[in-house]
Write a protein that holds these residues in place. Structure first.
Motif, PDB file in Angstrom:
ATOM      1  N   VAL A  24     -16.945 -19.008  12.977  1.00 17.48           N
ATOM      2  CA  VAL A  24     -18.278 -18.752  12.415  1.00 17.48           C
ATOM      3  C   VAL A  24     -18.377 -17.250  12.157  1.00 17.48           C
ATOM      4  O   VAL A  24     -18.035 -16.444  13.030  1.00 17.48           O
ATOM      5  N   ILE A  25     -18.816 -16.880  10.954  1.00 19.88           N
ATOM      6  CA  ILE A  25     -19.009 -15.445  10.668  1.00 19.88           C
ATOM      7  C   ILE A  25     -20.500 -15.208  10.433  1.00 19.88           C
ATOM      8  O   ILE A  25     -21.094 -15.784   9.507  1.00 19.88           O
ATOM      9  N   LEU A  26     -21.092 -14.374  11.266  1.00 19.29           N
ATOM     10  CA  LEU A  26     -22.498 -13.997  11.061  1.00 19.29           C
ATOM     11  C   LEU A  26     -22.511 -12.882  10.012  1.00 19.29           C
ATOM     12  O   LEU A  26     -22.090 -11.756  10.284  1.00 19.29           O
ATOM     13  N   VAL A  27     -22.974 -13.230   8.813  1.00 18.68           N
ATOM     14  CA  VAL A  27     -22.968 -12.254   7.719  1.00 18.68           C
ATOM     15  C   VAL A  27     -24.339 -11.581   7.623  1.00 18.68           C
ATOM     16  O   VAL A  27     -24.450 -10.381   7.427  1.00 18.68           O
ATOM     17  N   GLN A  28     -25.403 -12.375   7.773  1.00 18.29           N
ATOM     18  CA  GLN A  28     -26.754 -11.835   7.705  1.00 18.29           C
ATOM     19  C   GLN A  28     -27.570 -12.421   8.846  1.00 18.29           C
ATOM     20  O   GLN A  28     -27.658 -13.648   8.983  1.00 18.29           O
ATOM     21  N   ASN A  29     -28.141 -11.560   9.668  1.00 18.99           N
ATOM     22  CA  ASN A  29     -28.821 -12.052  10.866  1.00 18.99           C
ATOM     23  C   ASN A  29     -30.294 -12.360  10.595  1.00 18.99           C
ATOM     24  O   ASN A  29     -31.179 -11.600  10.965  1.00 18.99           O
ATOM     25  N   HIS A  30     -30.555 -13.508   9.962  1.00 13.20           N
ATOM     26  CA  HIS A  30     -31.945 -13.923   9.713  1.00 13.20           C
ATOM     27  C   HIS A  30     -32.653 -14.178  11.041  1.00 13.20           C
ATOM     28  O   HIS A  30     -32.024 -14.507  12.044  1.00 13.20           O
ATOM     29  N   ARG A  75     -15.157 -19.906  17.806  1.00  8.99           N
ATOM     30  CA  ARG A  75     -14.909 -18.470  17.615  1.00  8.99           C
ATOM     31  C   ARG A  75     -16.052 -17.893  16.791  1.00  8.99           C
ATOM     32  O   ARG A  75     -16.482 -18.538  15.829  1.00  8.99           O
ATOM     33  N   PHE A  76     -16.554 -16.720  17.164  1.00  9.32           N
ATOM     34  CA  PHE A  76     -17.733 -16.171  16.498  1.00  9.32           C
ATOM     35  C   PHE A  76     -17.460 -14.714  16.129  1.00  9.32           C
ATOM     36  O   PHE A  76     -17.135 -13.897  16.990  1.00  9.32           O
ATOM     37  N   PHE A  77     -17.560 -14.413  14.854  1.00 10.17           N
ATOM     38  CA  PHE A  77     -17.320 -13.048  14.369  1.00 10.17           C
ATOM     39  C   PHE A  77     -18.670 -12.492  13.910  1.00 10.17           C
ATOM     40  O   PHE A  77     -19.256 -12.961  12.934  1.00 10.17           O
ATOM     41  N   LEU A 119     -25.864 -19.122  19.413  1.00 10.29           N
ATOM     42  CA  LEU A 119     -24.933 -19.699  18.439  1.00 10.29           C
ATOM     43  C   LEU A 119     -23.493 -19.306  18.791  1.00 10.29           C
ATOM     44  O   LEU A 119     -22.575 -20.113  18.693  1.00 10.29           O
ATOM     45  N   ALA A 120     -23.322 -18.047  19.230  1.00  9.90           N
ATOM     46  CA  ALA A 120     -21.975 -17.585  19.597  1.00  9.90           C
ATOM     47  C   ALA A 120     -21.439 -18.396  20.774  1.00  9.90           C
ATOM     48  O   ALA A 120     -20.241 -18.715  20.837  1.00  9.90           O
ATOM     49  N   ALA A 121     -22.343 -18.755  21.702  1.00  7.56           N
ATOM     50  CA  ALA A 121     -21.913 -19.532  22.878  1.00  7.56           C
ATOM     51  C   ALA A 121     -21.486 -20.948  22.479  1.00  7.56           C
ATOM     52  O   ALA A 121     -20.633 -21.549  23.116  1.00  7.56           O
TER      53      ALA A 121
END
Ligand SMILES: NC(=O)c1ccc[n+]([C@@H]2O[C@H](COP(=O)([O-])OP(=O)(O)OC[C@H]3O[C@@H](n4cnc5c(N)ncnc54)[C@H](O)[C@@H]3O)[C@@H](O)[C@H]2O)c1
Length: 419
Positions: free
Chosen positions: A383-389, A403-405, A397-399
């Motif tokens: 998962v790539i967090l591109v924009q943190n709405h 894998r969380f980027f 969500l990372a938990a």
């Protein structure tokens, strides 16, 4: 019939301006070349983030009307141009819409009218491009009519600073034009700042956005080597930002987006090169660094998968937030687009989630949308967090994710990968 103001170009800039003027009791007419825009507004429908349908309906009830009939412009005391200035193929501003709007006003100019250009552009546009077109009417600037430039500083989605409390810079082509433009904006904006002339006002806007562009590039470049050196840049910035003077915090990210930051500094560097023959090196370097950030994020994603024994080819990658800034729907120049293009080219199966975007296209093809946020986060290889709405609880969500980027530095767990 008469109007205090006609706004030409009813988009992200023109509509909030019209609303603020109306709130202060001015009579306002809107002019747009796009009949669909005018019809929707007259039916009470908004197409920009900062105004709801209710806001537009309120404006209509208070007497606002949008028209495509240019003859109506002649009833207004002041005309403000808020039309788009995209980048041309040669890298300078495409002034087609500015020229067209100036011709429209020239055909309907009346003695004593104040004309203000708000569209972002290179220094000299008001005097060298707009003035000669308006003078074709037979009236002379500074005498028959008054001409000024006033840069738009709107920050869509900003809840603290809107049109009325963001100081407004104005610069006229004569002192009398500056005085008239300052008096006009003073009727509905708290603070008006007088620049020496149109060129200074035009350049002030470009300095503001170039400053931002360069400082973002500075931290983006630092993000790369800090990662290699195992230094947490977010913590570095947090520490540096406690200095009460001489430092302003900027944050790294997957690239710059929107209608201003990636584009406006080019107007200045293009103008310097065209007029003087030498480069504006800071802008060119910042451009290079910021433009390569999506590819850098893709290569970091590839490394994260590689370290887990996975190939990028065939991996399921979920992008969270694809707009150019949080909590709005505007996707113009969003770095999510080149990022998706790059990941797709490397063979990844890309999907996205964004509460503000129903349909999203990159590389000419639709990217599949996930509406089940948690299900999609659990299922993805990365998962790539591109924009943190604001709808995202990044730590939660990372938990959930394999894998969380996090490209925005908002997660706290040691197990997430941060830019
Ligand atoms: N969006 C922002 O956050 C922002 C911030 C600061 C400055 N600006 C600058 O303001 C200007 C306008 O940007 P925007 O974001 O409002 O654009 P936009 O695309 O949202 O709206 C522009 C509107 O102008 C209309 N238009 C085009 N040609 C016209 C013409 N000849 N006559 C009348 N209307 C015409 C279009 O149909 C459209 O409705 C640009 O120069 C931009 O760089 C934008």
């Amino acid at each position: 019939m008469s109007a205090d103001l006609v706004v030409l170009g009813l988009g992200y800039v023109g509509l909030p301006l019209a609303r603020q003027a109306m709130r202060s009791g001015l009579s306002v007419l809107g002019f747009d070349v796009d009949a669909a825009v005018a019809n929707a507004l007259n039916a009470g429908r908004s197409h920009v983030d900062d105004l709801s349908d209710d806001d537009v309906a309120d404006m209509i009830r208070s007497g606002f009307r949008a028209t495509t009939d240019e003859a109506e412009i002649s009833v207004a005391a002041t005309a403000v141009i808020c039309v788009p200035t995209p980048l041309s193929a040669e890298g300078g501003p495409d002034l087609t819409a500015v020229r067209a709007a100036a011709h429209t006003i020239a055909r309907n100019l009346r003695p004593g009218m104040l004309v203000v250009l708000e569209s972002t552009t290179y220094p000299g546009t008001t005097d060298e491009v707009v003035r000669p077109i308006l003078e074709r009417s037979g009236l002379v600037a500074g005498d028959g009519f008054f001409l000024a430039f006033s840069p738009e500083r709107i920050d869509p989605g900003n809840e603290r600073f809107g049109t009325h409390n963001t100081p407004k810079v104005v610069g006229g082509d004569t002192p009398e034009s500056t005085r008239r433009a300052a008096a006009f904006y003073g009727r509905f904006i708290d603070t008006v700042v007088r620049a020496k002339g149109t060129r200074e006002a035009e350049t002030a806007k470009l300095l503001e956005n170039t400053y931002r562009h360069i400082n973002i590039a500075l931290v983006n470049e630092m993000a790369r080597f800090c990662h290699e050196l195992d230094i947490d840049l977010w913590d570095v910035i947090h520490a540096a930002a406690t200095k009460p003077f001489g430092f302003q915090a900027f944050y790294p990210g997957p690239g710059v987006g929107g209608h201003c930051i990636p584009i406006d500094p080019n107007y200045l560097s293009h103008n310097v090169r065209a007029k003087l023959g030498y480069p504006f090196r800071f802008v060119e370097l910042a451009q290079e660094i910021n433009a390569t950030m999506p590819a850098y994020v893709a290569s970091r994603a590839q490394n994260i998968l590689n370290n887990a024994g996975l190939a990028m080819k065939g991996a399921f990658i979920l992008l969270l937030g694809v707009t150019y800034k949080p909590n709005i729907a505007d996707q113009r120049e969003s770095p999510a687009t080149p990022l998706a293009r790059r990941l797709t080219a490397l063979g990844a199966q890309v999907t996205y989630h964004d509460p503000h975007v129903n349909r999203w296209t990159a590389s000419g093809a639709d990217i599949p949308r996930s509406t089940d946020l948690e299900g999609a986060v659990v299922a993805a290889d990365l998962v790539i967090l591109v924009q943190n709405h604001r709808e995202y609880d990044a730590d939660r969500l990372a938990a959930l994710a394999k894998r969380f980027f996090d490209t925005r530095g908002v997660t706290t767990a040691a197990t997430t990968h941060r830019l």
